[in-house]
Design a protein around this motif. Structure first.
Motif, PDB file in Angstrom:
ATOM      1  N   PRO A   1       0.841  -1.212   0.000  1.00 23.88           N
ATOM      2  CA  PRO A   1       0.000   0.000   0.000  1.00 23.88           C
ATOM      3  C   PRO A   1       0.871   1.255   0.000  1.00 23.88           C
ATOM      4  O   PRO A   1       1.639   1.472   0.939  1.00 23.88           O
ATOM      5  CB  PRO A   1      -0.789  -0.121   1.315  1.00 23.88           C
ATOM      6  CG  PRO A   1      -0.682  -1.555   1.711  1.00 23.88           C
ATOM      7  CD  PRO A   1       0.626  -2.038   1.190  1.00 23.88           C
ATOM      8  N   PRO A   2       0.789   2.078  -1.017  1.00 26.42           N
ATOM      9  CA  PRO A   2       1.683   3.248  -1.131  1.00 26.42           C
ATOM     10  C   PRO A   2       1.663   4.151   0.092  1.00 26.42           C
ATOM     11  O   PRO A   2       2.710   4.642   0.526  1.00 26.42           O
ATOM     12  CB  PRO A   2       1.145   3.977  -2.367  1.00 26.42           C
ATOM     13  CG  PRO A   2       0.460   2.923  -3.168  1.00 26.42           C
ATOM     14  CD  PRO A   2      -0.142   1.988  -2.154  1.00 26.42           C
ATOM     15  N   ASP A   3       0.496   4.365   0.682  1.00 25.20           N
ATOM     16  CA  ASP A   3       0.395   5.285   1.809  1.00 25.20           C
ATOM     17  C   ASP A   3       1.111   4.767   3.057  1.00 25.20           C
ATOM     18  O   ASP A   3       1.602   5.555   3.862  1.00 25.20           O
ATOM     19  CB  ASP A   3      -1.082   5.545   2.146  1.00 25.20           C
ATOM     20  CG  ASP A   3      -1.786   6.334   1.058  1.00 25.20           C
ATOM     21  OD1 ASP A   3      -1.083   6.962   0.240  1.00 25.20           O
ATOM     22  OD2 ASP A   3      -3.030   6.302   1.009  1.00 25.20           O
ATOM     23  N   SER A   4       1.177   3.443   3.208  1.00 25.83           N
ATOM     24  CA  SER A   4       1.764   2.879   4.426  1.00 25.83           C
ATOM     25  C   SER A   4       3.259   2.638   4.310  1.00 25.83           C
ATOM     26  O   SER A   4       3.913   2.333   5.299  1.00 25.83           O
ATOM     27  CB  SER A   4       1.065   1.565   4.791  1.00 25.83           C
ATOM     28  OG  SER A   4       1.286   0.591   3.807  1.00 25.83           O
ATOM     29  N   VAL A   5       3.817   2.743   3.108  1.00 25.10           N
ATOM     30  CA  VAL A   5       5.254   2.516   2.929  1.00 25.10           C
ATOM     31  C   VAL A   5       5.911   3.730   2.272  1.00 25.10           C
ATOM     32  O   VAL A   5       6.904   3.604   1.551  1.00 25.10           O
ATOM     33  CB  VAL A   5       5.515   1.238   2.098  1.00 25.10           C
ATOM     34  CG1 VAL A   5       5.092   0.003   2.861  1.00 25.10           C
ATOM     35  CG2 VAL A   5       4.799   1.310   0.744  1.00 25.10           C
ATOM     36  N   ALA A   6       5.380   4.892   2.561  1.00 24.77           N
ATOM     37  CA  ALA A   6       5.847   6.119   1.913  1.00 24.77           C
ATOM     38  C   ALA A   6       7.317   6.408   2.188  1.00 24.77           C
ATOM     39  O   ALA A   6       7.986   7.051   1.382  1.00 24.77           O
ATOM     40  CB  ALA A   6       4.980   7.296   2.357  1.00 24.77           C
ATOM     41  N   GLN A   7       7.843   5.943   3.348  1.00 28.47           N
ATOM     42  CA  GLN A   7       9.229   6.214   3.702  1.00 28.47           C
ATOM     43  C   GLN A   7      10.104   4.968   3.623  1.00 28.47           C
ATOM     44  O   GLN A   7      11.259   4.986   4.048  1.00 28.47           O
ATOM     45  CB  GLN A   7       9.287   6.807   5.110  1.00 28.47           C
ATOM     46  CG  GLN A   7       8.539   8.127   5.260  1.00 28.47           C
ATOM     47  CD  GLN A   7       8.653   8.696   6.658  1.00 28.47           C
ATOM     48  OE1 GLN A   7       9.701   8.611   7.288  1.00 28.47           O
ATOM     49  NE2 GLN A   7       7.576   9.285   7.152  1.00 28.47           N
ATOM     50  N   LEU A   8       9.565   3.879   3.087  1.00 30.66           N
ATOM     51  CA  LEU A   8      10.290   2.611   3.069  1.00 30.66           C
ATOM     52  C   LEU A   8      11.514   2.675   2.159  1.00 30.66           C
ATOM     53  O   LEU A   8      11.409   3.031   0.986  1.00 30.66           O
ATOM     54  CB  LEU A   8       9.352   1.486   2.597  1.00 30.66           C
ATOM     55  CG  LEU A   8       9.942   0.076   2.613  1.00 30.66           C
ATOM     56  CD1 LEU A   8      10.266  -0.356   4.043  1.00 30.66           C
ATOM     57  CD2 LEU A   8       8.979  -0.911   1.969  1.00 30.66           C
ATOM     58  N   GLU A   9      12.691   2.316   2.711  1.00 27.18           N
ATOM     59  CA  GLU A   9      13.932   2.311   1.954  1.00 27.18           C
ATOM     60  C   GLU A   9      14.485   0.906   1.758  1.00 27.18           C
ATOM     61  O   GLU A   9      15.142   0.628   0.758  1.00 27.18           O
ATOM     62  CB  GLU A   9      14.990   3.164   2.674  1.00 27.18           C
ATOM     63  CG  GLU A   9      14.612   4.632   2.811  1.00 27.18           C
ATOM     64  CD  GLU A   9      15.665   5.407   3.579  1.00 27.18           C
ATOM     65  OE1 GLU A   9      16.819   4.929   3.683  1.00 27.18           O
ATOM     66  OE2 GLU A   9      15.344   6.495   4.087  1.00 27.18           O
TER      67      GLU A   9
END
Length: 238
Positions: free
Chosen positions: A60-68
């Motif tokens: 889900p894009p909104d929940s992993v917006a900062q995922l590196e």
């Protein structure tokens, strides 16, 4: 097992050695992480190692917006879903010890902007020209399978498969036809002298040391960490 909101709430949030906030959901026997959308958006590393996932599914894009960094070692992932996309911030994926056994056209979109990709322990690594083709499919890669991507490899990949990523070309279509079934007993490809040296060093380690090294590789979250571990192995300083 489906990931629950309670498991997300109870999951440790820790700082890794690079001071990146890590959501730890490892070894929970998870086969479905649809509910990851319930997690905080603050974490930069998502650790799903040691579960029972069979596909690399859409996040889900909104929940992993900062995922590196996405850690998925020791699952049973066989293929990457067409819907899987880099949320934009993702730079490193570890798929060590899964069951990916063929190239997919969707890799171009799935691994867009990925700088470090680990597929060690997957049947796909035994396919002909595996490394060159992965470099061609994902030109943003700086490291593949714990080895830095060299300029000469990029040039060789371009010569073999084309300067542009044209999927309709004959050489590219032949690569997509290649397949090795999961848990294949095919003979391994020949190793370079440096790889042989690395394997010799690792084989001399005790089981405890091997497990510690595996954990280091699984948790590596940057190009620099991967290169450091690789250099230590090759020099025998592990």
């Amino acid at each position: 097992m489906i990931l629950t909101t309670r498991q997300i709430q109870d999951a440790p949030l820790v700082l890794n050695p690079e001071r990146k906030l890590t959501l730890v959901l490892r070894n929970l026997r998870l086969s479905d992480i649809t509910n990851i959308a319930a997690a905080s958006t603050k974490y930069q590393v998502l650790d799903l190692s040691g579960n029972e996932l069979v596909t690399l599914a859409r996040l889900p894009p909104d929940s992993v917006a900062q995922l590196e960094v996405l850690l998925l070692a020791n699952n049973n992932i066989t293929y990457v879903e067409e819907e899987f996309r880099n949320p934009g911030s993702l730079r490193s994926i570890s798929l060590m010890n899964n069951n990916i056994h063929r190239f997919q056209p969707s890799f171009i979109r799935s691994f867009e902007k990925i700088e470090s990709l680990v597929l060690v322990g997957n049947p796909i690594t035994k396919l002909r020209d595996y490394r060159l083709f992965m470099i061609w499919l994902a030109p943003s890669l700086r490291a593949l399978d714990l080895q830095k991507v060299s300029r000469s490899e990029r040039q060789a990949a371009s010569r073999k498969f084309g300067e542009e990523r044209v999927l309709a070309s004959g050489a590219v279509q032949e690569m997509f036809k290649l397949d090795i079934e999961p848990k294949s007993t095919e003979k391994s490809v020949a190793l370079s002298s440096s790889d042989k040296q690395a394997h010799a060093v690792v084989n001399k380690l005790s089981e405890t040391d091997k497990q510690q090294l595996l954990r280091k590789l699984e948790n590596a979250s940057s190009i620099e960490e991967i290169e450091q571990i690789e250099n230590m192995i090759r020099s025998g300083r592990v």
